[in-house]
Scaffold this active site. Structure first.
Site, PDB file in Angstrom:
ATOM      1  N   ALA A 153      -6.245  -1.813  -7.616  1.00 21.69           N
ATOM      2  CA  ALA A 153      -5.074  -1.117  -8.540  1.00 21.69           C
ATOM      3  C   ALA A 153      -3.879  -1.911  -8.654  1.00 21.69           C
ATOM      4  CB  ALA A 153      -4.926   0.181  -7.792  1.00 21.69           C
ATOM      5  N   LYS A 154      -3.268  -1.609  -9.554  1.00 17.54           N
ATOM      6  CA  LYS A 154      -1.667  -2.250  -9.682  1.00 17.54           C
ATOM      7  C   LYS A 154      -0.874  -1.289  -9.330  1.00 17.54           C
ATOM      8  CE  LYS A 154       0.070  -5.651 -12.999  1.00 17.54           C
ATOM      9  NZ  LYS A 154      -0.409  -6.714 -12.761  1.00 17.54           N
ATOM     10  N   VAL A 155      -0.660  -1.263  -7.786  1.00 15.04           N
ATOM     11  CA  VAL A 155       0.159  -0.462  -7.209  1.00 15.04           C
ATOM     12  C   VAL A 155       1.628  -1.058  -6.798  1.00 15.04           C
ATOM     13  CG1 VAL A 155       0.303   1.118  -5.148  1.00 15.04           C
ATOM     14  CG2 VAL A 155      -1.627   0.779  -6.363  1.00 15.04           C
TER      15      VAL A 155
END
Length: 296
Positions: A153-155
């Site tokens: 995920a691009k967190v």
């Protein structure tokens, strides 16, 4: 770099507002804990007008990133794509980098967000790492463990890890850092995926300990169309040191060749490498100069 001025508009919760008037919630988890998700897209000025490359894939990943960390996502992705194009038009941009960000509301507890907001900004931005061949080093900062974080995920918060790695590299005179995973194999650069060339084949670390980049997948698809072998396997530092050439890829960086790793200079001339061929094809693809529907 100044990303906006008093005339720059952003998309915020359904409206176009001046960036200087947007305000910020000082009691939000996104500010205090990095509890947010974002994407990076590029719009290109083509012969067919302004086109956002793989917009559907990027907004779908934004939604998956939010779902991975229990951040509410109530928006229609097709509408967000339309608003992104409208944002470009509002700011008179034909080529731009686009940054959607989903952030949480007020909450000082370490609990899942009950509500979230969305912002989309856009600005002119050349290739993130420039256009010259890169000098990279192996970082002492390790890639996040997949059992401690949703690394697919691009967190927002996890990019502190990337800041530490790239800052270390720059302090030591390099352009970018390569990061190892928890088993000591190469994972990726701070925010880009890695490909190495050896004996007319490309090798790249497999999924599991890396960020599954959309540009990475595009490279694999381009190579399939060009009948170039791509092998996904665990790579050691020695594999990269002994490679014929190597390159990094990502939406912000696009495709950029590596000149040297840990001060070991590649002997192969970049213009004659597989990476340079892929770089040219990628540019033709995003500018819609050739039709790659068969392979994409």
């Amino acid at each position: 770099m100044q990303y906006y001025n008093h005339d720059t508009y952003i998309y915020l919760d359904g409206d176009f507002v001046k960036a200087t008037d947007a305000g910020i919630d000082l009691f939000g988890q996104s500010l205090h804990y990095g509890y947010g998700a974002f994407e990076g897209l590029r719009a290109y000025s083509t012969h067919h007008g302004t086109r956002i490359f793989k917009a559907e894939e990027h907004f779908a990943r934004l939604q998956r990133s939010c779902e991975a960390i229990n951040l509410p996502y109530q928006w229609d992705n097709q509408l967000l794509i339309e608003k992104s194009y409208a944002l470009l038009e509002t700011n008179n941009l034909r080529s731009a980098y686009i940054r959607p960000l989903v952030f949480s509301g007020s909450n000082m507890h370490l609990t899942s967000a009950k509500d979230a907001r969305i912002m989309i900004a856009a600005w002119e931005w050349g290739p993130y790492l420039g256009q010259n061949l890169l000098r990279v080093c192996t970082s002492r900062v390790q890639r996040l463990h997949p059992k401690s974080f949703h690394i697919e995920a691009k967190v927002s918060g996890q990019y502190i890890n990337a800041i530490l790695a790239s800052s270390e590299a720059i302090r030591e005179g390099f352009d970018e850092a390569l990061m190892l995973d928890h088993d000591g194999f190469l994972a990726q650069a701070s925010s880009e995926n890695l490909f190495v060339e050896k004996d007319f084949k490309l090798y790249t670390p497999p999924l599991g300990n890396i960020f599954p980049g959309i540009t990475r997948q595009t490279v694999i698809e381009i190579c399939k169309g060009l009948h170039i072998d791509v092998v996904e396997k665990k790579l050691t530092i020695q594999d990269v040191h002994q490679a014929d050439s190597a390159f990094l890829c990502g939406t912000a960086a696009e495709i950029i060749g590596i000149k040297e790793v840990d001060r070991i200079i590649y002997k192969e001339d970049w213009e004659h490498t597989i990476g340079a061929t892929v770089q040219r094809k990628y540019k033709q693809l995003v500018l819609e100069e050739e039709n790659y529907e068969v392979i994409i």
